[in-house]
Design a protein around this motif. Structure first.
Motif, short mmCIF file in Angstrom:
data_model
loop_
_atom_site.label_atom_id
_atom_site.label_comp_id
_atom_site.label_asym_id
_atom_site.label_seq_id
_atom_site.Cartn_x
_atom_site.Cartn_y
_atom_site.Cartn_z
N LYS A 208 68.43 49.67 -6.74
CA LYS A 208 69.24 49.67 -5.52
C LYS A 208 69.95 48.35 -5.28
O LYS A 208 70.88 48.29 -4.48
CB LYS A 208 68.37 50.03 -4.32
CG LYS A 208 67.20 49.08 -4.08
CD LYS A 208 66.31 49.59 -2.96
CE LYS A 208 65.09 48.69 -2.77
NZ LYS A 208 64.19 49.20 -1.72
N ILE B 11 68.66 56.03 -11.77
CA ILE B 11 70.01 55.52 -11.56
C ILE B 11 70.84 56.51 -10.74
O ILE B 11 71.54 56.11 -9.79
CB ILE B 11 70.70 55.23 -12.91
CG1 ILE B 11 70.00 54.06 -13.59
CG2 ILE B 11 72.18 54.91 -12.71
CD1 ILE B 11 70.52 53.76 -14.99
N SER B 12 70.77 57.80 -11.08
CA SER B 12 71.59 58.79 -10.36
C SER B 12 71.16 58.89 -8.90
O SER B 12 71.99 59.16 -8.02
CB SER B 12 71.49 60.16 -11.04
OG SER B 12 70.15 60.63 -11.02
N SER C 97 70.20 56.44 -6.98
CA SER C 97 70.71 55.32 -6.20
C SER C 97 72.22 55.14 -6.35
O SER C 97 72.83 54.35 -5.64
CB SER C 97 70.02 54.03 -6.63
OG SER C 97 70.37 53.72 -7.96
N LYS C 98 72.83 55.85 -7.27
CA LYS C 98 74.25 55.65 -7.57
C LYS C 98 75.11 56.40 -6.56
O LYS C 98 75.03 57.61 -6.44
CB LYS C 98 74.54 56.16 -8.99
CG LYS C 98 75.91 55.78 -9.54
CD LYS C 98 76.02 56.33 -10.97
CE LYS C 98 77.38 56.07 -11.54
NZ LYS C 98 77.49 54.80 -12.22
N TYR C 99 75.95 55.68 -5.85
CA TYR C 99 76.89 56.33 -4.95
C TYR C 99 78.28 55.92 -5.40
O TYR C 99 78.54 54.78 -5.73
CB TYR C 99 76.64 55.93 -3.50
CG TYR C 99 76.69 54.44 -3.24
CD1 TYR C 99 77.87 53.83 -2.80
CD2 TYR C 99 75.57 53.65 -3.43
CE1 TYR C 99 77.92 52.46 -2.56
CE2 TYR C 99 75.61 52.28 -3.20
CZ TYR C 99 76.78 51.71 -2.76
OH TYR C 99 76.83 50.35 -2.54
N ARG D 291 80.74 54.87 -7.60
CA ARG D 291 80.68 54.31 -8.94
C ARG D 291 79.77 53.08 -9.03
O ARG D 291 79.87 52.30 -9.96
CB ARG D 291 82.10 53.92 -9.39
CG ARG D 291 83.03 55.09 -9.58
CD ARG D 291 82.60 55.97 -10.73
NE ARG D 291 82.63 55.27 -12.00
CZ ARG D 291 83.72 55.14 -12.74
NH1 ARG D 291 84.86 55.65 -12.33
NH2 ARG D 291 83.68 54.49 -13.88
N ARG D 292 78.92 52.85 -8.08
CA ARG D 292 78.03 51.70 -8.14
C ARG D 292 76.58 52.17 -8.21
O ARG D 292 76.19 53.03 -7.42
CB ARG D 292 78.22 50.80 -6.92
CG ARG D 292 77.39 49.52 -6.98
CD ARG D 292 77.55 48.71 -5.72
NE ARG D 292 78.87 48.12 -5.64
CZ ARG D 292 79.10 46.85 -5.31
NH1 ARG D 292 78.09 46.06 -5.07
NH2 ARG D 292 80.31 46.39 -5.22
N PRO D 293 75.75 51.64 -9.08
CA PRO D 293 76.07 50.57 -10.01
C PRO D 293 76.94 51.05 -11.18
O PRO D 293 76.90 52.22 -11.55
CB PRO D 293 74.70 50.12 -10.52
CG PRO D 293 73.85 51.34 -10.40
CD PRO D 293 74.33 52.06 -9.18
N VAL E 7 77.44 51.41 -14.89
CA VAL E 7 76.45 51.49 -15.97
C VAL E 7 77.16 51.39 -17.32
O VAL E 7 78.05 52.17 -17.64
CB VAL E 7 75.66 52.81 -15.90
CG1 VAL E 7 74.61 52.85 -17.02
CG2 VAL E 7 74.98 52.94 -14.54
N ILE F 260 75.69 59.61 -15.78
CA ILE F 260 75.48 58.35 -15.06
C ILE F 260 76.19 57.17 -15.74
O ILE F 260 76.23 56.07 -15.21
CB ILE F 260 73.98 58.01 -14.94
CG1 ILE F 260 73.36 57.80 -16.32
CG2 ILE F 260 73.24 59.05 -14.12
CD1 ILE F 260 71.99 57.15 -16.29
N ASP G 88 79.17 54.90 -17.11
CA ASP G 88 80.58 54.61 -16.82
C ASP G 88 81.32 54.07 -18.03
O ASP G 88 82.53 54.22 -18.13
CB ASP G 88 80.66 53.57 -15.69
CG ASP G 88 80.06 54.10 -14.40
OD1 ASP G 88 80.61 55.07 -13.85
OD2 ASP G 88 79.02 53.57 -13.96
#
Length: 397
Positions: free
Chosen positions: A106, A126-127, A129-131, A133-135, A137, A172, A174
Motif C-alpha cells: 500500500k 498487488i491487485s 491495493s492497486k487503484y 495505475r498505482r503502483p 508494476v 496487474i 504495467d
C-alpha cells in the motif's frame, strides 16, 4: 502534477539478484544479476538526474508455509516419475496467491518483480491495493518461462495451465522488460501487457576501460575462448579434448591458447602445443579482460530448454569476438559474424575457414560495433520506460 519522491518496492527474488542494495557493484559475472543491476541502476540514475528522491523497500512475504508446501508438492507425489513437476507446481502458485500477504504494498509507487513466478505469487496482494495505475508494476523476464518449462514437461496440459495463469495474472503488470525482441513479441501478443520494452543483454559497464584501442592492443591471433554456463560438468573436458585432437591433426590452424570461461577452476594443461586455461568464476572486469584477448568465442552447446544466458554471447561480441554457437545459443537478433556448428568436427572446419580469412580481428570488431549500437538502443529504451513510469503516476496525482 510533479513528482518529488517515489517509494520503490522490490520483490524478494528481485532484491536477491541485486545483492547489496547500498552498493550495487558489478563484482562477479552472473547474467541475471548483471542485467537486473544494470536496469535498476540506470533507472535510479535517471531519477537522480530529474531530482526525484526515492526510498527502496523490499517486500516482506508472509504466507502459511504448511499450505504452500502441501500444494506445491502434490504434483511431485502424483507425477514424480515424469517431467511434469515444475510446470504443474508453478501453475498452482495461482491458487496460493490470495494467501500471500505483502503489508508494504500500500506504500508502493513502483514495484519490481523478478520473472513470471513473482507475478503469480503477488497477484492478489498487488491487485487488491492497486487503484487505477498505482503502483506501477514492472516485471523483469530474463527468460521465457513457457519455453523453459515446455521442454521439461512431456505433457502439454501443464504448460497450457501455466500459460493461462500467466495470461490472467498479467493484468496487474504495467510493463515488461525482455532481453530479446523474440520474447518481447510473445509477451506483447500472449500476455497482452500494455508496455513491453526490449533491453538487450549488452552492458557496456566499463566504457572508459574497454575502449576500442585497448581491446585491439590485447588481441592475440592464436587465442580462442570457450564460454560455458555455470551448469557445465565433466562433458566440457571431453568437448575440449576432441577439439584439440582435431586441431592437432589439422596443423594449419594456428591456435596456441584456449581459455575456458564459466566452468569451475581447474589446473592448466597442455596437449600437443595447445595450452588450456580454466578461469572459473571471475570478477566481471577480469572476465571481460579474458574475452578481449580472444578472436573467436565458442559457445558451449546448451540444451533446448535453457532460455536466457544470451549475456555470454553479447559479452563476447562486445569484446570484439567472432561467435560460434549451436542453434540454441544463437537465437534472437543476430550479429554479422556469427556461425553455427553441429559438432566438434564441424566446429574445427569452420575455425579453419575463418582462419583463412584476411583479418579476423576486423570481423570481431564489427560485431563489437553492432553490440555498441544495441547499448545505445538500451539507453533510449530505458528512457522511454522511465517516461512511461513517471507519466502513469503523474496522471494519478
Amino acid at each position: 502534477m510533479s513528482i518529488n519522491k517515489l517509494n520503490i518496492c522490490l520483490s524478494m527474488d528481485y532484491a536477491k539478484t541485486l545483492g547489496n542494495l547500498t552498493k550495487l557493484d558489478y563484482d562477479v559475472e552472473h547474467g541475471a544479476s548483471v542485467r537486473n543491476k544494470f536496469i535498476f541502476k540506470s533507472l535510479l540514475n535517471m531519477l537522480n538526474q530529474k531530482h526525484i528522491s526515492y526510498k527502496i523497500i523490499v517486500l516482506n512475504e508472509k504466507i502459511n508455509l504448511f499450505k504452500l508446501t502441501s500444494i506445491l508438492y502434490i504434483p511431485f507425489f502424483i507425477m514424480r516419475s515424469t517431467n511434469l513437476f515444475r510446470s504443474c507446481s508453478t501453475s498452482l502458485l495461482a491458487k496460493l496467491s490470495d494467501n500471500y500477504q505483502l503489508p508494504e504494498v500500500k506504500y508502493c509507487d513502483v514495484i519490481f518483480l523478478h520473472n513470471g513466478y513473482s507475478s503469480l505469487k503477488y497477484y492478489y496482494a498487488i491487485s487488491k491495493s492497486k487503484y487505477q495505475r498505482r503502483p506501477f508494476v514492472i516485471l523483469e523476464m530474463p527468460e521465457n518461462i513457457i519455453e523453459t518449462d515446455g521442454y521439461l514437461s512431456r505433457k502439454r496440459y501443464c504448460i497450457n495451465k501455466l500459460e493461462n495463469a500467466l495470461q490472467s495474472y498479467a493484468r496487474i503488470i504495467d510493463a515488461i522488460t525482455s532481453p530479446t525482441l523474440r520474447d518481447s513479441i510473445y509477451y506483447s501478443n500472449v500476455l497482452n501487457v500494455p508496455n513491453v520494452f526490449t533491453i538487450y543483454n549488452v552492458y557496456n559497464i566499463f566504457p572508459e576501460y574497454f575502449t576500442d584501442d585497448y581491446i585491439l592492443s590485447r588481441k592475440d591471433h592464436a587465442s580462442i575462448c570457450i564460454s560455458t554456463g555455470s551448469w557445465c560438468n565433466e562433458s566440457i573436458t571431453k568437448f575440449i579434448n576432441n577439439i584439440i585432437r582435431l586441431l592437432n591433426v589439422n596443423n594449419k590452424i594456428n591456435i596456441t591458447d584456449i581459455h575456458i570461461l564459466g566452468c569451475r577452476k581447474m589446473p592448466q594443461y597442455n596437449i600437443g602445443g595447445i595450452n588450456v586455461y580454466f578461469h572459473g568464476k571471475l570478477p566481471l572486469k577480469d572476465y571481460l579482460n579474458v574475452l578481449s584477448r580472444c578472436i573467436v568465442t565458442i559457445l558451449y552447446p546448451r540444451l533446448p530448454w535453457s532460455g536466457g544466458h544470451s549475456v555470454r554471447l553479447n559479452d563476447a561480441a562486445l569484446m570484439g569476438n567472432i561467435l560460434l554457437g549451436s542453434d540454441y545459443d544463437l537465437r534472437g537478433e543476430p550479429y554479422k559474424y556469427q556461425y553455427t556448428y553441429i559438432d566438434e568436427r564441424d566446429l574445427v572446419i569452420k575455425l579453419k575457414w575463418l582462419m583463412d580469412s584476411n583479418d579476423l580481428i576486423s570481423l570481431g570488431m564489427e560485431n563489437r560495433r553492432i553490440a555498441l549500437e544495441r547499448v545505445k538502443k538500451n539507453e533510449e529504451t530505458l528512457e522511454r520506460l522511465m517516461n512511461t513510469l513517471l507519466g502513469s503516476i503523474s496522471n494519478i496525482d
